[in-house]
Write a protein that holds these residues in place. Structure first.
Motif, PDB file in Angstrom:
ATOM      1  N   ASP A   3     -12.254  64.904 -11.106  1.00  0.00           N
ATOM      2  CA  ASP A   3     -12.831  64.644 -12.419  1.00  0.00           C
ATOM      3  C   ASP A   3     -11.755  64.023 -13.304  1.00  0.00           C
ATOM      4  OD1 ASP A   3     -13.922  64.813 -15.019  1.00  0.00           O
ATOM      5  OD2 ASP A   3     -15.087  66.583 -14.490  1.00  0.00           O
ATOM      6  N   ARG A   5     -11.578  63.734 -16.366  1.00  0.00           N
ATOM      7  CA  ARG A   5     -11.329  64.484 -17.596  1.00  0.00           C
ATOM      8  C   ARG A   5     -10.248  65.544 -17.426  1.00  0.00           C
ATOM      9  NH1 ARG A   5     -17.261  66.667 -18.509  1.00  0.00           N
ATOM     10  NH2 ARG A   5     -16.921  66.965 -16.265  1.00  0.00           N
ATOM     11  N   ASN A  41      -8.314  61.705 -32.104  1.00  0.00           N
ATOM     12  CA  ASN A  41      -9.324  61.498 -31.071  1.00  0.00           C
ATOM     13  C   ASN A  41      -8.670  61.421 -29.702  1.00  0.00           C
ATOM     14  OD1 ASN A  41     -11.657  61.334 -32.752  1.00  0.00           O
ATOM     15  ND2 ASN A  41     -11.053  59.269 -33.353  1.00  0.00           N
ATOM     16  N   ALA A  44     -11.421  58.191 -23.791  1.00  0.00           N
ATOM     17  CA  ALA A  44     -11.558  57.961 -22.353  1.00  0.00           C
ATOM     18  C   ALA A  44     -10.659  56.833 -21.874  1.00  0.00           C
ATOM     19  CB  ALA A  44     -13.012  57.655 -22.012  1.00  0.00           C
ATOM     20  N   ARG A  50     -14.709  58.188 -27.593  1.00  0.00           N
ATOM     21  CA  ARG A  50     -14.117  59.513 -27.798  1.00  0.00           C
ATOM     22  C   ARG A  50     -14.731  60.510 -26.820  1.00  0.00           C
ATOM     23  NH1 ARG A  50     -14.924  60.570 -33.287  1.00  0.00           N
ATOM     24  NH2 ARG A  50     -17.094  61.019 -32.792  1.00  0.00           N
ATOM     25  N   ASP A  51     -13.860  61.210 -26.117  1.00  0.00           N
ATOM     26  CA  ASP A  51     -14.309  62.328 -25.288  1.00  0.00           C
ATOM     27  C   ASP A  51     -14.262  63.629 -26.087  1.00  0.00           C
ATOM     28  OD1 ASP A  51     -14.985  61.159 -22.868  1.00  0.00           O
ATOM     29  OD2 ASP A  51     -12.954  61.246 -22.084  1.00  0.00           O
ATOM     30  N   ARG A  52     -13.099  63.895 -26.719  1.00  0.00           N
ATOM     31  CA  ARG A  52     -12.900  65.121 -27.478  1.00  0.00           C
ATOM     32  C   ARG A  52     -11.942  64.826 -28.615  1.00  0.00           C
ATOM     33  NH1 ARG A  52     -16.580  67.843 -26.331  1.00  0.00           N
ATOM     34  NH2 ARG A  52     -16.092  68.572 -28.404  1.00  0.00           N
ATOM     35  N   TYR A  79      -7.716  68.998 -20.666  1.00  0.00           N
ATOM     36  CA  TYR A  79      -8.444  67.744 -20.844  1.00  0.00           C
ATOM     37  C   TYR A  79      -7.459  66.572 -20.926  1.00  0.00           C
ATOM     38  CZ  TYR A  79     -13.037  65.708 -21.829  1.00  0.00           C
ATOM     39  OH  TYR A  79     -14.225  65.038 -21.727  1.00  0.00           O
ATOM     40  N   GLY A  81      -6.705  62.319 -21.532  1.00  0.00           N
ATOM     41  CA  GLY A  81      -7.209  61.150 -22.223  1.00  0.00           C
ATOM     42  C   GLY A  81      -6.109  60.468 -22.998  1.00  0.00           C
ATOM     43  N   TRP A 172     -20.467  63.732 -31.993  1.00  0.00           N
ATOM     44  CA  TRP A 172     -20.257  63.668 -30.537  1.00  0.00           C
ATOM     45  C   TRP A 172     -18.761  63.731 -30.247  1.00  0.00           C
ATOM     46  CZ3 TRP A 172     -23.599  63.577 -26.406  1.00  0.00           C
ATOM     47  CH2 TRP A 172     -23.037  63.250 -25.165  1.00  0.00           C
ATOM     48  N   GLY A 173     -18.353  64.698 -29.442  1.00  0.00           N
ATOM     49  CA  GLY A 173     -16.944  64.857 -29.088  1.00  0.00           C
ATOM     50  C   GLY A 173     -16.114  65.501 -30.172  1.00  0.00           C
ATOM     51  N   ASP A 200     -15.938  70.566 -22.290  1.00  0.00           N
ATOM     52  CA  ASP A 200     -17.295  70.036 -22.206  1.00  0.00           C
ATOM     53  C   ASP A 200     -18.245  71.082 -21.629  1.00  0.00           C
ATOM     54  OD1 ASP A 200     -16.538  67.608 -23.255  1.00  0.00           O
ATOM     55  OD2 ASP A 200     -16.370  66.605 -21.314  1.00  0.00           O
TER      56      ASP A 200
END
Length: 276
Positions: A3, A5, A41, A44, A50-52, A79, A81, A172-173, A200
């Motif tokens: 993964d 992430r 932020n 990805a 933005r993922d997280r 995580y 990124g 989101w994120g 997530d």
């Protein structure tokens, strides 16, 4: 298949622990750094989605610095990124963390001064002294002392922490009082109470708690999982969650949520309940 992430590798570099497992041009130990902006932020890809988000004081392992971005792995949840390099600074140990929904950072120990920044629950600071109502950080800034707890001291009720985010706009994120998503609420609640938690909802479903059998009475703190969504029970009839339906963190009846989401996503969307 690994993964992306949670795999500290991007093709150019990979952590040395992945040698022989993933292909990369070089393998590195990485170097520790801290987030020095109130919020950053976690993307990805450079300039990507933005993922997280990571908060002030979050510790990250920097694996690469390239074209004003750093490829990192967050210590709190693994995580991976990209963050803007300007958001990172030295790995200075934190002494306290923000244990309220949000607080303000000031240039002096006075609530009458214009605030420098908003800090969200979970942000970490290095405090040099506490004098009266204010804590002074090692870089000469000030935060209301009553909003902080020493690092290592935790809160006790994850659902109460989740309720701190009521009314926060959906993002989101998002991971802060300024904007947060469903998995962000759950992670913030669990981390504040000393329970490890991924970033997530699918990762949370695989790692947090144990399954609750169908028909069991719901308990405060139970986690309800759908494909791509998570919520937390506040009692045997209601959940709290950040949701796109209301675009905010809200309460919702358990039966209503199960029916609404099933009608929206299909009967197979509900994955089950897990208990800490």
């Amino acid at each position: 298949m690994m993964d992306r992430r949670t795999t500290p590798a991007n093709g150019r570099v990979a952590h040395v622990g992945l040698r022989g497992k993933v292909e990369a041009e070089s393998y590195v130990e990485g170097e520790w750094a801290r987030v020095v902006t109130p919020l950053a932020n976690l993307l990805a890809s450079p300039e990507g989605a933005r993922d997280r988000q990571v908060l002030l004081g979050d510790r990250v392992l920097v694996l690469e610095r390239h074209e004003q971005y750093a490829f990192v792995q967050a210590e709190k949840d693994g995580y991976c990124g990209y963050v803007e390099e300007k958001c990172l600074g030295p790995d200075q140990s934190a002494t306290h963390w923000v244990a309220v929904p949000a607080t303000h950072l000031y240039s002096t120990a006075s609530i009458k001064r214009i605030e420098l920044a908003l800090l969200s629950l979970g942000a970490q600071l290095s405090v040099s002294k506490i004098d009266g109502k204010f804590a002074e950080t090692t870089d000469g800034r000030f935060v209301p002392a009553m909003h902080l707890l020493p690092v290592g001291e935790k809160l006790g009720d994850p659902a109460a922490v989740a309720e701190m985010f009521l009314g926060t706009p959906y993002l989101w994120g998002g991971n802060s009082r300024s904007g947060i998503d469903c998995s962000g609420v759950v992670q913030a609640a669990l981390l504040a109470c000393g329970t490890a938690c991924p970033g997530d909802s699918d990762l949370q479903y695989a790692a947090v708690g144990a399954p609750v059998s169908d028909g069991s009475a719901h308990r405060r703190g139970d986690l309800f999982f759908w494909k791509g969504h998570v919520a937390m029970a506040v009692d045997d009839e209601r959940i709290i969650h950040a949701n796109g339906f209301r675009m905010a963190v809200t309460y919702e009846g358990i039966s209503e949520a199960l029916q609404r989401i099933s009608e929206q996503e299909g009967p197979g969307a509900f994955l089950g309940v897990r208990r800490l």
